[in-house]
Design an enzyme around this catalytic site. Structure first.
Site, PDB file in Angstrom:
ATOM      1  N   LYS A 224     -35.281  55.543   1.537  1.00  0.00           N
ATOM      2  CA  LYS A 224     -34.075  54.786   1.641  1.00  0.00           C
ATOM      3  C   LYS A 224     -32.788  55.051   2.414  1.00  0.00           C
ATOM      4  CE  LYS A 224     -36.118  52.123  -2.301  1.00  0.00           C
ATOM      5  NZ  LYS A 224     -36.278  51.979  -3.562  1.00  0.00           N
TER       6      LYS A 224
ATOM      7  N   GLU B 276     -36.313  44.033   5.492  1.00  0.00           N
ATOM      8  CA  GLU B 276     -35.071  43.851   4.522  1.00  0.00           C
ATOM      9  C   GLU B 276     -35.659  44.481   3.136  1.00  0.00           C
ATOM     10  OE1 GLU B 276     -32.016  43.618   3.087  1.00  0.00           O
ATOM     11  OE2 GLU B 276     -31.851  42.671   4.983  1.00  0.00           O
TER      12      GLU B 276
END
Length: 441
Positions: free
Chosen positions: A207, A131
């Site tokens: 990302k 996460e």
């Protein structure tokens, strides 16, 4: 309570130190949530004797042998906050194959070779949670992986790099140029001494690959992501965006595409773009991150918060630690990687985009017709044209004029070819700016 769940921490820099502090400060609450206490089995660092201030940890726990720490029988979970590709990849593969769950914030490794980590997790029957690798403390990846697993995600658009968002926000607010805004970001600690990974888009591209992989159930690597940074964005670009009712953001955009034959693919790109002030991402300023998700059943969702920093990232790390510790006590592990769709990744040239193009042209009859003809030959439709004196000076002075053209949606390759052709026209003094336009402006 049962026996402690023992954690090996790899790295004790900014994030690692905050992980240690949060483990200490919230030990009772964490134990209650898990059903067993968390204990640090060891901390792998480069230099054992380094001064770490008042870090609440026994100095005897520090070691310079990360692999030896990972292999210890009393280690249940490995937390990696070192970063980089090697030796981190070897450490994590060793842990996962041995059945030890891994929590990592290593976006570069996940984006370059997440497949190896997922395969090792499946082989060892271990959890792989990450996460903290995207958007810091913002709960984003688990909703994509779990909460929206029953839905179909069509598009993910995000501001996922706080440094570049601070720079562009400062340029918008003050009219400063890129160099001035970068200097301010460096002084305030938002930019690294070497800001290349941020300002050239490498961080955001990593990302974007992780987000696309989760959203579209397809293995996407950083190499699949079209990447452009913000170093060429000028104060004039920002002013032009304002004139259109827009602002400029470095966006990561991952989209599902369907061709006329019904074949699906994905496109993943990172680049600066103009977005209308009415778009939810337009108001995301300073060093904050936000990700806008469009799903078929859930509709439009936005996740917003601080995307970097020691404490926010450590918060995300500990959230994962709690999850994998509870799984371990229950004798289960989370579902493995979902990459069943295996969609093709389209090249940037096939992505459908819009352009904002500024031209310095000769101020004489027939120029607009000649420029429009170039767009027509490349089958790019013009949405709007604005004409004025070159350099924004008074009309009627000088021999040049400025044309600002915004296109309709077209394949990026056609738009790029149009710009190349414009540069070859004798009447075009220079192509002063080329930016993509997103969000329906």
């Amino acid at each position: 309570m049962t026996s402690p769940v023992r954690v090996a921490l790899l790295g004790c820099g900014t994030v690692g130190s905050d992980v240690v502090r949060l483990l200490h400060e919230q030990s009772a609450d964490l134990a209650a949530r898990i059903g067993a206490p968390l204990e640090i089995a060891g901390i792998a660092v480069r230099r054992v004797g380094r001064d770490r201030g008042d870090l609440p940890v026994d100095p005897a726990l520090f070691t310079t042998d990360p692999l030896g720490l990972i292999k210890r029988d009393d280690v249940d979970i490995v937390v990696e906050v070192v970063g980089g590709i090697e030796p981190a990849r070897g450490w994590l593969v060793e842990a996962l194959r041995a059945g030890k769950s891994v929590v990592t914030a290593n976006k570069a490794l996940l984006a370059e070779d997440g497949a190896t980590l997922h395969d090792a997790a499946a082989e060892g029957g271990a959890d792989l949670y990450y996460e903290a690798s995207v958007a810091g403390a913002i709960p984003l990846l688990r909703p994509l992986r779990e909460s929206l697993h029953g839905d179909r995600i069509n598009r993910v658009t995000g501001i996922v790099n706080g440094t570049t968002n601070f720079i562009l926000s400062a340029m918008d607010a003050t009219g400063a140029g890129f160099a001035e805004a970068l200097e301010e970001a460096t002084e305030l600690g938002y930019a690294e001494a070497d800001p290349t990974a941020d300002v050239e888009g490498f961080d955001a591209a990593a990302k974007a690959a992780i987000l696309a992989s989760l959203a579209f159930h397809t293995r996407v690597t950083a190499a699949d992501v079209h990447r452009e940074g913000i170093t060429e964005v000028t104060a004039a670009d920002v002013a032009s965006a304002k004139a259109m009712g827009c602002t400029i953001k470095l966006l990561c955009i991952a989209a599902r595409n369907t061709d006329p034959a019904g074949r699906e693919s994905v496109s993943v790109r990172v680049h600066p773009a103009m977005i209308p002030l009415t778009h939810p991402l337009a108001s995301v300023g300073d060093a904050f991150n936000a990700v806008f998700v469009e799903a078929e059943a859930a509709g439009q969702l936005m996740f917003y918060g601080r995307g970097a920093g020691g404490a926010p990232t450590a918060s995300a790390v500990l959230g994962d630690v709690v999850a994998v510790a509870r799984n371990r006590l229950a004798g289960v592990h989370a579902a493995s990687e979902s990459a069943y769709a295996d969609l093709a990744v389209r090249p940037m040239g096939e992505a459908l985009t819009r352009y904002h193009i500024s031209l310095d042209v000769a101020d004489r009859p027939g120029v607009l017709e000649a420029v429009a003809g170039v767009f027509a030959r490349h089958e790019v439709s013009i949405a709007t044209v604005r004409q004025g004196p070159a350099g924004g000076g008074p009309a009627g002075r000088g021999e040049d004029a400025e044309l600002v053209i915004v296109t309709h949606v077209a394949p990026d390759a056609a738009l790029a070819a149009t710009v190349r052709a414009l540069r070859g026209l004798e009447i075009v003094r220079s192509v002063t700016s080329v930016l993509r336009v997103e969000g329906g402006a």
